[in-house]
Design an enzyme around this catalytic site. Structure first.
Site, short mmCIF file in Angstrom:
data_model
loop_
_atom_site.label_atom_id
_atom_site.label_comp_id
_atom_site.label_asym_id
_atom_site.label_seq_id
_atom_site.Cartn_x
_atom_site.Cartn_y
_atom_site.Cartn_z
N CYS A 1 -13.32 85.21 92.05
CA CYS A 1 -13.75 84.59 90.86
C CYS A 1 -14.14 83.11 91.11
CB CYS A 1 -12.73 84.34 89.88
SG CYS A 1 -12.00 86.27 89.67
N HIS B 1 -12.41 79.59 84.20
CA HIS B 1 -12.39 80.92 84.58
C HIS B 1 -11.98 81.92 83.27
CE1 HIS B 1 -12.64 84.74 86.43
NE2 HIS B 1 -11.49 84.72 86.76
N ASN C 1 -13.08 89.65 81.98
CA ASN C 1 -13.13 88.82 83.21
C ASN C 1 -14.15 89.39 84.15
OD1 ASN C 1 -12.75 87.97 85.81
ND2 ASN C 1 -10.43 88.08 85.60
#
Ligand code: UT7
Length: 330
Positions: free
Chosen positions: A117, A257, A287
Site C-alpha cells: 500500500c 491510506h 482498501n
C-alpha cells in the site's frame, strides 16, 4: 531528502475504478459477516470489483489517461512511467511496461514498485529524486490494483476489506517553493509475515498443493497491522512535517491510506490534526492498496478541497511492513 534538487510537483491527477460494485450486503450473502460489522469495524460500505478479463494495467491505463488530460500533456511527453502494485498483470514484464505500450509513452523508462500500500508514496519520492536531479522531465506515477484477484473469497477476515482501482499523478519541475517539500520512508521486515501472499514465488512455487492450501491468496494479521499502522503514520508524519520546516497546524489536508476509518481517526488524534482535514473515501472503495492514496488525492483535487498553496500530507503503510509520508505544497 535535501533541497539541492530542483523542485518537483504534481501537475495532473487521474483515477479509474471498474464499474461493478459489491456492497456489504452482497458480501453477507457470500460469507458469515454483516453490513453492521464491516461498517463499524472498518467504515467500508462498498467496493469496486474488476471483471474476470480486466487486469491491473487496464485500470492503470484509465487513470493514466485521465491524469495526462488534467496535466494537459500527451503520452509522448512522458519519459518515466512507474507503477506501484502488488497485483501485477503477471510476474514479468513489469506492469509499467504494459502500461507504457498501451498508453503510447514510447520514450519512457518503465518499472514497477512493489511496496504494498505504500508503493505510490515511494514512487512519488523516487520521481522527486529522478526529476529533481534533471535526469527526467515528466513522470507518470500510478498506483493500481486488482486485489479481487488475490482475495480469498471464503475468508471473511480479509475479503470484506479490499477493492479494485487505480490512481495516477503526473510529476514535473515546478516553481521554487512548491511541490515535494519532504518525505519519510521506512520498512520493518520483522513484521514481514503480517501481510503477504505466501505462494507463487521462489520460496513456494505454484503447485497443486499450494493451490489446494489456498497459498496464492493474500493473508493478513489484521490487529498486528492495525497497531503498526497508527504508530508508523504518526511517527513518519512528524518526521516529514518537521523536515519540511512546518508544524501540524500548517497541514491543510491529509490523504491517508484508506484501510480503516479507526486507523485514520487514531492517527488524527495522535497528530492533533482535525479529523475533518483527512480525506476519506474508503466507504465507497474499500482498501485499494497502492491505488488508495492517488484515488483519494484525485477526488480531493477535482472537488476543490485541494487548492494552490495548500500543504498536503500523503501518509501510508503496508506490506513490508513499510511506511511512507510525503509533504507537498500544491
Ligand atoms: O492496507 C494495509 C493492510 N490492512 C490494514 O490496514 C488492516 C489493518 N487492520 C484492520 O483494519 C483490522 O484489524 C480489521 C478490520 C482487519 C479487523 O478488525 P479488528 O477489530 O482488529 O477485528 P479482529 O481481527 O480482532 O476480530 C474481532 C472479531 C473476531 O471474532 P472473535 O474471535 O472475537 O469471536 C473475528 O473472527 O471479529 C471477527 N471477524 C468478523 N466478524 C464478522 C473478523 N472478520 C469478520 C467479518 N465479519 N468480516
Amino acid at each position: 531528502m535535501t533541497r539541492e534538487l530542483r523542485p518537483v510537483g504534481i501537475i495532473g491527477t487521474g483515477s479509474y475504478a471498474p464499474p461493478r460494485v459489491l456492497t456489504n450486503f452482497d458480501l453477507a450473502r457470500m460469507v458469515d459477516t454483516s453490513d453492521e460489522w464491516i461498517r463499524t469495524r472498518t467504515g467500508i460500505q462498498e467496493r469496486h470489483i474488476a471483471e474476470a478479463d480486466v487486469a491491473t494495467s487496464d485500470l492503470a491505463l484509465g487513470s493514466a489517461r485521465s491524469a495526462l488530460e488534467s496535466a494537459g500533456i500527451s503520452a509522448a511527453d512522458i519519459d518515466l512511467v512507474i507503477v506501484a502494485t502488488i497485483t501485477p498483470d503477471m510476474f514479468f514484464p513489469c506492469t509499467a511496461s504494459l502500461l507504457q505500450q498501451a498508453l503510447g509513452a514510447h520514450r519512457a523508462t518503465a518499472f514497477d514498485i512493489l511496496v504494498g500500500c505504500t508503493g505510490f508514496v515511494y514512487g512519488m519520492a523516487v520521481c522527486g529524486a529522478l526529476i529533481g536531479s534533471g535526469a527526467y522531465q515528466r513522470a507518470l506515477v500510478v498506483g493500481a490494483e486488482t486485489l479481487s484477484k488475490v482475495t480469498d473469497w471464503e475468508d471473511r477476515s480479509t475479503c470484506v476489506l479490499f477493492g479494485d482501482a487505480a490512481g495516477a499523478a503526473v510529476l514535473a519541475p515546478v516553481s521554487e517553493g512548491g511541490g515535494i517539500l519532504a518525505y519519510s520512508l521506512g520498512n520493518d521486515g520483522t513484521h514481514a509475515d503480517a501481510l503477504k501472499i505466501p505462494g507463487g514465488g521462489s520460496r513456494m512455487p505454484a503447485s497443486e498443493q499450494s493451490v489446494a492450501d489456498r497459498c496464492h491468496y493474500l493473508t493478513m494479521n489484521g490487529p498486528e497491522v492495525f497497531k503498526f499502522a497508527v504508530r508508523a503514520m504518526a511517527e513518519s508524519s512528524e518526521e516529514a512535517v518537521s523536515q519540511a520546516g512546518l508544524t501540524m497546524s500548517d497541514i491543510d489536508i491529509v490523504i491517508p491510506h484508506q484501510a480503516n476509518l479507526r486507523i485514520i481517526a487514531a492517527a488524527a488524534k495522535r497528530l492533533s490534526i482535525p479529523y475533518e482535514r483527512f480525506v476519506r473515501n474508503l466507504d465507497r472503495y474499500g482498501n485499494t492498496s497502492a491505488a488508495s492514496i492517488p484515488l483519494a488525492l484525485d477526488e480531493a483535487v477535482r472537488d476543490g478541497r485541494i487548492r494552490p498553496g495548500h500543504h498536503v500530507l500523503l501518509s501510508s503503510f503496508g506490506a513490508g511492513l513499510s511506511w511512507g509520508t510525503l509533504v507537498l505544497r500544491w
